[in-house]
Design a protein around this motif. Structure first.
Motif, PDB file in Angstrom:
ATOM      1  N   SER A 111       0.820  -1.185  -0.007  1.00  0.00           N
ATOM      2  CA  SER A 111       0.190   0.040   0.078  1.00  0.00           C
ATOM      3  C   SER A 111       0.867   1.234  -0.071  1.00  0.00           C
ATOM      4  O   SER A 111       2.259   1.123   0.255  1.00  0.00           O
ATOM      5  N   PHE A 112       0.165   2.383  -0.272  1.00  0.00           N
ATOM      6  CA  PHE A 112       0.899   3.634  -0.128  1.00  0.00           C
ATOM      7  C   PHE A 112       0.061   4.474   0.459  1.00  0.00           C
ATOM      8  O   PHE A 112      -1.120   4.894   0.106  1.00  0.00           O
ATOM      9  N   GLU A 113       0.578   4.973   1.737  1.00  0.00           N
ATOM     10  CA  GLU A 113      -0.153   5.902   2.368  1.00  0.00           C
ATOM     11  C   GLU A 113      -1.598   5.430   2.975  1.00  0.00           C
ATOM     12  O   GLU A 113      -2.547   6.225   2.773  1.00  0.00           O
ATOM     13  N   GLY A 114      -1.498   4.204   3.158  1.00  0.00           N
ATOM     14  CA  GLY A 114      -2.680   3.448   3.364  1.00  0.00           C
ATOM     15  C   GLY A 114      -3.854   3.155   2.294  1.00  0.00           C
ATOM     16  O   GLY A 114      -5.013   2.862   2.845  1.00  0.00           O
ATOM     17  N   MET A 115      -3.316   3.333   1.058  1.00  0.00           N
ATOM     18  CA  MET A 115      -4.093   3.005   0.031  1.00  0.00           C
ATOM     19  C   MET A 115      -3.745   1.998  -0.972  1.00  0.00           C
ATOM     20  O   MET A 115      -2.278   1.634  -0.979  1.00  0.00           O
ATOM     21  N   LEU A 116      -4.663   1.218  -1.462  1.00  0.00           N
ATOM     22  CA  LEU A 116      -4.011  -0.015  -2.347  1.00  0.00           C
ATOM     23  C   LEU A 116      -3.768   0.979  -3.779  1.00  0.00           C
ATOM     24  O   LEU A 116      -3.253   0.280  -4.847  1.00  0.00           O
ATOM     25  N   GLY A 117      -4.358   2.239  -3.988  1.00  0.00           N
ATOM     26  CA  GLY A 117      -4.229   2.757  -5.207  1.00  0.00           C
ATOM     27  C   GLY A 117      -5.268   4.130  -5.141  1.00  0.00           C
ATOM     28  O   GLY A 117      -5.562   4.300  -4.060  1.00  0.00           O
ATOM     29  N   ALA A 118      -5.302   4.632  -6.126  1.00  0.00           N
ATOM     30  CA  ALA A 118      -6.358   5.743  -6.427  1.00  0.00           C
ATOM     31  C   ALA A 118      -6.756   5.995  -7.433  1.00  0.00           C
ATOM     32  O   ALA A 118      -6.172   5.472  -8.496  1.00  0.00           O
ATOM     33  N   VAL A 119      -7.821   6.613  -7.523  1.00  0.00           N
ATOM     34  CA  VAL A 119      -8.620   6.836  -8.819  1.00  0.00           C
ATOM     35  C   VAL A 119      -8.406   8.479  -9.167  1.00  0.00           C
ATOM     36  O   VAL A 119      -8.728   9.183  -8.430  1.00  0.00           O
ATOM     37  N   ILE A 120      -8.218   8.822 -10.520  1.00  0.00           N
ATOM     38  CA  ILE A 120      -7.854  10.279 -10.839  1.00  0.00           C
ATOM     39  C   ILE A 120      -8.451  10.610 -11.923  1.00  0.00           C
ATOM     40  O   ILE A 120      -8.349   9.661 -13.016  1.00  0.00           O
ATOM     41  N   GLU A 121      -9.242  11.487 -11.994  1.00  0.00           N
ATOM     42  CA  GLU A 121      -9.897  11.911 -13.601  1.00  0.00           C
ATOM     43  C   GLU A 121      -8.804  12.294 -14.423  1.00  0.00           C
ATOM     44  O   GLU A 121      -7.960  13.047 -14.141  1.00  0.00           O
ATOM     45  N   ASN A 122      -8.924  12.058 -15.640  1.00  0.00           N
ATOM     46  CA  ASN A 122      -8.023  12.058 -16.670  1.00  0.00           C
ATOM     47  C   ASN A 122      -7.927  13.518 -16.986  1.00  0.00           C
ATOM     48  O   ASN A 122      -6.815  14.200 -17.406  1.00  0.00           O
ATOM     49  N   ALA A 123      -9.136  14.402 -16.732  1.00  0.00           N
ATOM     50  CA  ALA A 123      -8.965  15.875 -17.038  1.00  0.00           C
ATOM     51  C   ALA A 123      -8.054  16.641 -16.079  1.00  0.00           C
ATOM     52  O   ALA A 123      -7.693  17.729 -16.130  1.00  0.00           O
TER      53      ALA A 123
END
Length: 413
Positions: A111-123
Motif C-alpha cells: 500500500s501507499f499511504e494506507g491506499m491500494l491505489g487511487a482513482v484520478i480523473e484524466n482531466a
C-alpha cells in the motif's frame, strides 16, 4: 544551431500520458540527457486553472506502486486533491456466493499511504503531467506532426511540421521512443507489425451518482454480460460519484448507450447489483471497442515503443497505464549513465537488457487481462468451479491474497 538541425539524445513522439510520464522520468533520473517531446496536438496553457467536469468524466486507476513513483517525481502533492483513495477492492461473481475482499489494512507492504491505489480523473492527470514537464529541461514541440522517420545506426532522423501544410523541420535523436497510441502511424511507417485480438465487446464508460459514500471501495463485479468495475471518485458539488466501466457485447452496448437516463440506470443497477447502494444518476455513456493489441517488436536498435502502441489491454483490471509506467521507469533506469556521443545511438545492450527485464511483467499482466474476462463470463460448469475456487483461495489463503495484491499494486517486481 538552427531549428531544422536540432539534435537530442532522446525524442519521444506522443505527448499523452505515456509520453509525458516518460519525459518526466528522464528529466528526473537522467538529467544529463537532452530530451524532446513531440505531440501532434497543441497542449493546454500550463498556467491555466484546471476546470474539471462535475459529472461526465473519464478516470484512471493508479496502483500504489505507481503512486509511489509519482511521489518520487514530486507529483503526489499536486495529484492528491484530485484523487479518490482505493482502500479496499471487492471482487465478486454475480449469481455466486463466494467473493474476495482485499484491504489496504491487511496489505500494508503493498500500500501507499494506507491506499491500494487511487482513482484520478484524466482531466486532471493529463494537465498535471504536462505542467510538470513544462517545469523541466525537456523541449516540448507541440503541435508537431511527424511526417517521416528514417532510422540509422546513429539513431533516427525525423521530419515534422506544426500542421499538414507547414514548413518541414528536421530533428535527429540517438533514441526514438514511439508513444503515439493505438493504431500508431509511426509503427506502420517503421514496419512494426501489431497482433490484435478483437473481443467483440465494447467498454461502456460513464459516471454514476451514488446514494451513499463509496468509502474508498473499488468493485470488480463479473456479470454474465461481462466484467463491471466501479471505481471511487472524489465527491464534487455535494454528490457522491463513481466511475463505471462495463465490458459487454457490442449489441448490448449499442442498445444501452441509446437509452434515456432512468432506463440506463435501471439496467446498470440490475447488472451490477446493490453492493454499492443505489445509483442515483448516470452521465453520458461513452463506448469504445475492446481488443488486445501487442506489438511484435517493442524495441530495436535506437528505438523503443511505450504505452498503447506497445500493448493495449482489456480494462478488466485497470492495469494498462500502470504497466506503461513500469515500462517507462525501467527504460529511464536503463538509460541512467548513458550519454551517446554525437553521431552515435544508444548502446544496443542497454535496450536488450531493458526488453529482457520487462518481458515477465508484461507477459503476466497481459495474460491476466486477456484470460480473466473469458473465465468469468463462461457458462462452462468446470470453469465456474475454477473461478469460485480462485475467489475462495483469495479469501482463505493469506499468502495467495498477499501475492495477488502485491502484483496488482505494482510492487510484485
Amino acid at each position: 544551431m538552427t531549428e531544422a538541425a536540432q539534435q537530442f539524445d532522446v525524442a519521444i513522439v506522443g505527448g499523452g500520458m505515456a509520453g509525458a510520464s516518460l519525459a518526466l522520468m528522464l528529466a528526473h533520473f537522467c538529467p544529463h540527457l537532452s530530451v524532446a517531446l513531440l505531440e501532434q496536438r497543441g497542449l493546454p496553457d500550463a498556467s491555466a486553472s484546471l476546470r474539471l467536469p462535475s459529472f461526465d468524466t473519464r478516470a484512471t486507476a493508479i496502483a500504489a506502486g505507481s503512486l509511489q513513483l509519482f511521489q518520487q517525481l514530486g507529483l503526489w502533492s499536486a495529484l492528491r486533491e484530485y484523487c479518490a483513495p482505493i482502500q479496499c477492492i471487492q471482487v465478486s461473481d454475480r449469481g455466486h456466493s463466494f467473493g474476495a475482499s482485499l484491504s489496504a489494512r491487511e496489505q500494508e507492504q503493498a500500500s501507499f499511504e494506507g491506499m491500494l491505489g487511487a482513482v484520478i480523473e484524466n482531466a486532471a492527470l493529463g494537465p498535471i503531467l504536462h505542467r510538470a514537464v513544462a517545469d523541466t529541461q525537456v523541449r516540448v514541440l507541440a503541435p508537431a506532426r511527424v511526417s517521416r522517420v528514417r532510422m540509422g545506426v546513429a539513431g533516427a532522423h525525423l521530419s515534422w511540421s506544426a500542421d499538414e501544410q507547414g514548413q518541414q523541420n528536421e530533428l535527429t535523436t540517438g533514441l526514438l521512443v514511439v508513444a503515439d497510441g493505438v493504431g500508431s502511424p509511426l509503427c506502420r511507417q517503421l514496419g512494426i507489425e501489431i497482433d490484435t485480438i478483437k473481443y467483440q465487446q465494447r467498454a461502456l464508460v460513464t459516471t454514476v451518482g451514488l446514494q451513499r459514500d463509496h468509502g474508498g471501495v473499488a468493485f470488480e463485479r463479473f456479470t454474465a454480460s461481462g466484467p463491471m468495475a466501479l471505481l471511487p471518485l472524489p465527491q464534487r458539488e455535494g454528490l457522491h460519484r463513481a466511475a463505471l466501466v462495463w465490458a459487454c457485447p457490442d449489441r448490448e452496448a449499442q442498445a444501452l448507450s441509446k437509452l434515456p437516463e432512468d432506463e440506463c440506470l435501471r439496467r446498470l443497477q440490475k447488472n451490477f447489483g446493490w453492493r454499492a447502494g443505489r445509483f442515483m444518476r448516470a452521465g453520458a455513456v461513452q463506448g469504445y471497442p475492446l481488443s488486445l493489441s501487442l506489438a511484435r517488436e517493442q524495441w530495436r536498435r535506437n528505438l523503443v515503443l511505450v504505452g498503447n502502441c506497445a500493448h493495449f489491454l482489456h480494462p478488466v483490471a485497470g492495469q494498462g497505464f500502470n504497466l506503461t509506467l513500469r515500462d517507462c521507469y525501467a527504460l529511464a533506469q536503463a538509460l541512467v549513465g548513458e550519454k551517446p556521443e554525437q553521431g552515435s545511438g544508444v548502446q544496443l545492450e542497454r535496450l536488450r537488457t531493458y526488453g529482457r527485464k520487462r518481458s515477465f511483467d508484461q507477459q503476466l499482466t497481459v495474460g491476466f487481462s486477456d484470460r480473466i474476462p473469458a473465465l468469468f463470463t463462461s457458462a462452462n460448469p468446470t470453469q465456474q468451479v475454477m473461478r469460485q475456487m480462485g475467489l475462495l483461495g483469495l479469501t482463505l489463503v493469506p499468502p495467495l491474497r498477499a501475492e495477488f495484491v502485491s502484483q496488482a499494486a505494482g510492487f510484485g517486481l
